[in-house]
Design an enzyme around this catalytic site. Structure first.
Site, PDB file in Angstrom:
ATOM      1  N   ARG A 127     -13.245  14.596   8.717  1.00  0.00           N
ATOM      2  CA  ARG A 127     -14.050  14.971   7.532  1.00  0.00           C
ATOM      3  C   ARG A 127     -15.491  15.261   7.940  1.00  0.00           C
ATOM      4  O   ARG A 127     -16.030  14.577   8.810  1.00  0.00           O
ATOM      5  CB  ARG A 127     -14.048  13.845   6.501  1.00  0.00           C
ATOM      6  CG  ARG A 127     -12.674  13.539   5.953  1.00  0.00           C
ATOM      7  CD  ARG A 127     -12.766  12.473   4.857  1.00  0.00           C
ATOM      8  NE  ARG A 127     -11.488  11.823   4.705  1.00  0.00           N
ATOM      9  CZ  ARG A 127     -11.327  10.504   4.602  1.00  0.00           C
ATOM     10  NH1 ARG A 127     -12.368   9.697   4.600  1.00  0.00           N
ATOM     11  NH2 ARG A 127     -10.117   9.999   4.480  1.00  0.00           N
TER      12      ARG A 127
ATOM     13  N   HIS B  38     -13.420   2.311   0.524  1.00  0.00           N
ATOM     14  CA  HIS B  38     -13.344   1.200   1.498  1.00  0.00           C
ATOM     15  C   HIS B  38     -13.909  -0.086   0.885  1.00  0.00           C
ATOM     16  O   HIS B  38     -14.364  -0.973   1.613  1.00  0.00           O
ATOM     17  CB  HIS B  38     -14.153   1.480   2.791  1.00  0.00           C
ATOM     18  CG  HIS B  38     -13.631   2.613   3.618  1.00  0.00           C
ATOM     19  ND1 HIS B  38     -14.474   3.526   4.219  1.00  0.00           N
ATOM     20  CD2 HIS B  38     -12.387   2.981   3.963  1.00  0.00           C
ATOM     21  CE1 HIS B  38     -13.763   4.405   4.893  1.00  0.00           C
ATOM     22  NE2 HIS B  38     -12.480   4.103   4.749  1.00  0.00           N
TER      23      HIS B  38
ATOM     24  N   GLU C 163     -15.359  -2.325  15.437  1.00  0.00           N
ATOM     25  CA  GLU C 163     -14.912  -3.578  16.045  1.00  0.00           C
ATOM     26  C   GLU C 163     -14.706  -3.463  17.547  1.00  0.00           C
ATOM     27  O   GLU C 163     -14.843  -4.433  18.280  1.00  0.00           O
ATOM     28  CB  GLU C 163     -13.561  -4.013  15.427  1.00  0.00           C
ATOM     29  CG  GLU C 163     -13.687  -4.491  14.001  1.00  0.00           C
ATOM     30  CD  GLU C 163     -12.335  -4.642  13.305  1.00  0.00           C
ATOM     31  OE1 GLU C 163     -11.326  -4.911  13.985  1.00  0.00           O
ATOM     32  OE2 GLU C 163     -12.293  -4.485  12.073  1.00  0.00           O
TER      33      GLU C 163
ATOM     34  N   ASN D 214       0.868  -1.180   0.000  1.00  0.00           N
ATOM     35  CA  ASN D 214       0.000   0.000   0.000  1.00  0.00           C
ATOM     36  C   ASN D 214       0.909   1.236   0.000  1.00  0.00           C
ATOM     37  O   ASN D 214       1.501   1.571   1.021  1.00  0.00           O
ATOM     38  CB  ASN D 214      -0.879  -0.041   1.257  1.00  0.00           C
ATOM     39  CG  ASN D 214      -1.831   1.133   1.322  1.00  0.00           C
ATOM     40  OD1 ASN D 214      -1.858   1.983   0.430  1.00  0.00           O
ATOM     41  ND2 ASN D 214      -2.613   1.196   2.386  1.00  0.00           N
TER      42      ASN D 214
ATOM     43  N   ARG E 212      -2.748  -2.058  -3.213  1.00  0.00           N
ATOM     44  CA  ARG E 212      -3.955  -1.294  -2.907  1.00  0.00           C
ATOM     45  C   ARG E 212      -3.956  -0.039  -3.778  1.00  0.00           C
ATOM     46  O   ARG E 212      -2.974   0.711  -3.786  1.00  0.00           O
ATOM     47  CB  ARG E 212      -3.943  -0.893  -1.438  1.00  0.00           C
ATOM     48  CG  ARG E 212      -5.164  -0.141  -1.070  1.00  0.00           C
ATOM     49  CD  ARG E 212      -5.224   0.141   0.392  1.00  0.00           C
ATOM     50  NE  ARG E 212      -6.566   0.604   0.687  1.00  0.00           N
ATOM     51  CZ  ARG E 212      -7.032   0.732   1.902  1.00  0.00           C
ATOM     52  NH1 ARG E 212      -6.291   0.421   2.918  1.00  0.00           N
ATOM     53  NH2 ARG E 212      -8.255   1.160   2.089  1.00  0.00           N
TER      54      ARG E 212
ATOM     55  N   GLY F  65     -14.237   3.749  11.105  1.00  0.00           N
ATOM     56  CA  GLY F  65     -12.864   3.967  11.573  1.00  0.00           C
ATOM     57  C   GLY F  65     -12.596   5.452  11.584  1.00  0.00           C
ATOM     58  O   GLY F  65     -13.522   6.255  11.761  1.00  0.00           O
TER      59      GLY F  65
ATOM     60  N   GLU G 100      -8.337  -5.947   5.214  1.00  0.00           N
ATOM     61  CA  GLU G 100      -8.216  -5.505   3.819  1.00  0.00           C
ATOM     62  C   GLU G 100      -6.995  -6.122   3.143  1.00  0.00           C
ATOM     63  O   GLU G 100      -7.031  -6.468   1.964  1.00  0.00           O
ATOM     64  CB  GLU G 100      -8.129  -3.971   3.775  1.00  0.00           C
ATOM     65  CG  GLU G 100      -9.456  -3.332   4.127  1.00  0.00           C
ATOM     66  CD  GLU G 100      -9.339  -1.876   4.515  1.00  0.00           C
ATOM     67  OE1 GLU G 100      -8.921  -1.604   5.655  1.00  0.00           O
ATOM     68  OE2 GLU G 100      -9.663  -1.008   3.690  1.00  0.00           O
TER      69      GLU G 100
HETATM   70  P1  AMP Z   1      -9.269   2.774  11.898  1.00  0.00           P
HETATM   71  O1  AMP Z   1      -9.271   3.935  10.949  1.00  0.00           O
HETATM   72  O2  AMP Z   1     -10.107   1.632  11.441  1.00  0.00           O
HETATM   73  O3  AMP Z   1      -7.890   2.354  12.328  1.00  0.00           O
HETATM   74  O4  AMP Z   1      -9.984   3.302  13.244  1.00  0.00           O
HETATM   75  C1  AMP Z   1      -9.455   4.341  14.016  1.00  0.00           C
HETATM   76  C2  AMP Z   1     -10.475   4.795  15.051  1.00  0.00           C
HETATM   77  O5  AMP Z   1     -10.875   3.651  15.820  1.00  0.00           O
HETATM   78  C3  AMP Z   1      -9.925   5.824  16.022  1.00  0.00           C
HETATM   79  O6  AMP Z   1     -10.756   6.978  16.065  1.00  0.00           O
HETATM   80  C4  AMP Z   1      -9.949   5.136  17.366  1.00  0.00           C
HETATM   81  O7  AMP Z   1     -10.372   5.990  18.375  1.00  0.00           O
HETATM   82  C5  AMP Z   1     -10.955   4.027  17.186  1.00  0.00           C
HETATM   83  N1  AMP Z   1     -10.575   2.891  18.040  1.00  0.00           N
HETATM   84  C6  AMP Z   1      -9.534   2.078  17.882  1.00  0.00           C
HETATM   85  N2  AMP Z   1      -9.447   1.196  18.905  1.00  0.00           N
HETATM   86  C7  AMP Z   1     -10.464   1.499  19.735  1.00  0.00           C
HETATM   87  C8  AMP Z   1     -10.930   0.984  20.978  1.00  0.00           C
HETATM   88  N3  AMP Z   1     -10.310  -0.027  21.589  1.00  0.00           N
HETATM   89  N4  AMP Z   1     -12.011   1.558  21.538  1.00  0.00           N
HETATM   90  C9  AMP Z   1     -12.639   2.576  20.922  1.00  0.00           C
HETATM   91  N5  AMP Z   1     -12.257   3.110  19.757  1.00  0.00           N
HETATM   92  C10 AMP Z   1     -11.196   2.584  19.173  1.00  0.00           C
END
Ligand code: AMP
Length: 397
Positions: free
Chosen positions: A241, A180, A334, A7, A91, A210, A384
């Protein structure tokens, strides 16, 4: 079979080497600051500590060469020869209207990918550079491009057209593409497996929540609508955003704040979302902490996030003519049971009931709906990179 997944960003590169017999990651890592002072590679062979290598890296060719050297390095490496790598999956951000599936890259595909650059001017050049570097450094090893937009290409025109003068669609391909896609495809396949294994007849709403977030409505395993648009700015509130806003706000702010197109673009992409509303952080964990400390703007930002998501799920319930399962994935989907519960609370009107005990779990595949719920609520960790590796393996046979 071993597949390398790459990526490439403008100054960074992430990689994972998969053993496809076991779906296990043999090594992964990150190159940062390519072309900038302080370039380094953080290489993590499976089961061993991360090793950091610091050396100047002028471009993506040099970065990929360093990754390859480390993969076969007697100490840091995990394979003895590069010929063990059967294919490389890349990617790629934007496939425009041209790519509705992943593709083995040849001269024609590369030419077509270059036509997609205007739709992803920041990401497409480094994505293409990564492919060209691999062609040079690993001659004869097939490269496969996996597009973030491809899975959404099944949307009908009524879902992807904007009500702008038609000439802009013809002239610039201005329409909804969605992003995504690799994640939505991965969790859709897993959800179909969890629902009984047959795509035909299934109605699934996949929520990738995310730092960047999007939702897709998926019928018979094919996307019929999604929240992101021509760019990943569309949809609902994200880390930085703004998601969908009244489009007239753009000229209003440009006039009143004397902003250039680049400045308003930067505000909407980098300074809005939960960061903009709270003035505190783009990380949902920090904002939740703020809410728990009584910060009203943190509470407002999270209320907006949950409400906007629930509204999209409601509209996709209509688009699909019902719903068998709502899927939650990515960092927030998740890991955060509070957001899942709050979103599902809005969905009670459709007959979705969760089991709070099951919902308190995280990080593993799980159906957390109550036994008598009319809609299943699924937690599915996305992967992914594995999806890219699987597409690559399928295409190179
Ligand atoms: P991603 O872009 O999928 O990596 O997600 C990032 C976001 O997931 C961030 O805003 C984090 O605050 C949230 N996140 C990651 N781990 C946790 C967790 N254990 N509890 C709550 N939010 C989380």
């Amino acid at each position: 079979m071993k597949i390398l997944v790459i990526n490439c960003g403008s100054s960074s590169l992430k990689y994972q080497l998969f053993d496809m017999d076991t779906n296990e990651v043999m090594a992964k890592g990150l190159v940062e600051r390519i072309g900038i002072e302080g370039s380094n590679l953080q290489h993590s062979p499976a089961g061993r500590d991360k090793i950091v290598f610091e050396q100047p890296l002028a471009n993506h060719d040099e970065a990929i060469k360093l990754v390859m050297d480390k993969l076969v390095d007697p100490e840091a490496g995990v394979i003895s020869d590069l010929s063990e790598i059967n294919g490389v999956g890349h990617r790629v951000l934007h496939g425009s209207k041209y790519f509705s599936n992943s593709v083995v890259v040849d001269a024609d595909a590369l030419e077509t990918m270059k036509k997609c650059i205007p739709l992803g001017p920041l990401h497409m050049p480094p994505n293409i550079m990564g492919i060209e570097a691999c062609e040079k450094l690993m001659p004869g090893v097939p490269n496969v491009a996996v597009f973030d937009t491809a899975f959404h290409q099944t949307m009908p025109p009524k879902a992807y057209m904007y009500a702008l003068p038609y000439e802009y669609y013809e002239k610039y391909d201005v329409r909804r593409y969605g992003f995504h896609g690799t994640s939505h495809k991965f969790v859709t396949q897993r959800a179909i497996a969890m629902l009984g294994g047959k795509a035909e007849g299934t109605k699934i709403i996949t929520c990738h929540l995310g730092n960047g977030s999007s939702i897709a409505a998926v019928k018979d395993g094919k996307v019929v609508d999604t929240t992101m648009g021509l760019t990943p700015l569309a949809g609902f509130e994200m880390g930085t955003r703004c998601g969908d806003i009244d489009p007239a706000i753009v000229p209003f702010l440009m006039k009143n704040e004397n902003l250039t197109p680049d400045e308003i673009d930067n505000i909407m992409n980098k300074k809005s979302g939960i960061l903009g509303v709270t003035g505190r952080s783009s990380d949902f964990r920090d904002v939740e902490e703020g809410m728990n400390e009584g910060d009203e703007r943190c509470k407002l930002a999270l209320d907006m996030f949950r409400y906007q998501i629930a509204k999209f799920i409601g509209s996709y319930y209509v688009a699909l003519g019902g719903c068998d399962a709502v899927v939650f994935t990515a960092g927030i989907g998740e890991n955060n049971s509070g957001h899942r519960a709050a979103i599902c609370e809005y969905l009670k009107c459709f007959g979705l009931e969760i089991d709070p005990e099951l919902n308190s779990q995280r990080g593993k595949e799980l159906d957390f709906a109550a036994p008598d719920s009319k809609i299943r609520a699924l937690l599915i960790p996305t992967n992914e990179e594995l999806m890219i590796a699987q597409d690559t393996m399928e295409l190179i046979g």
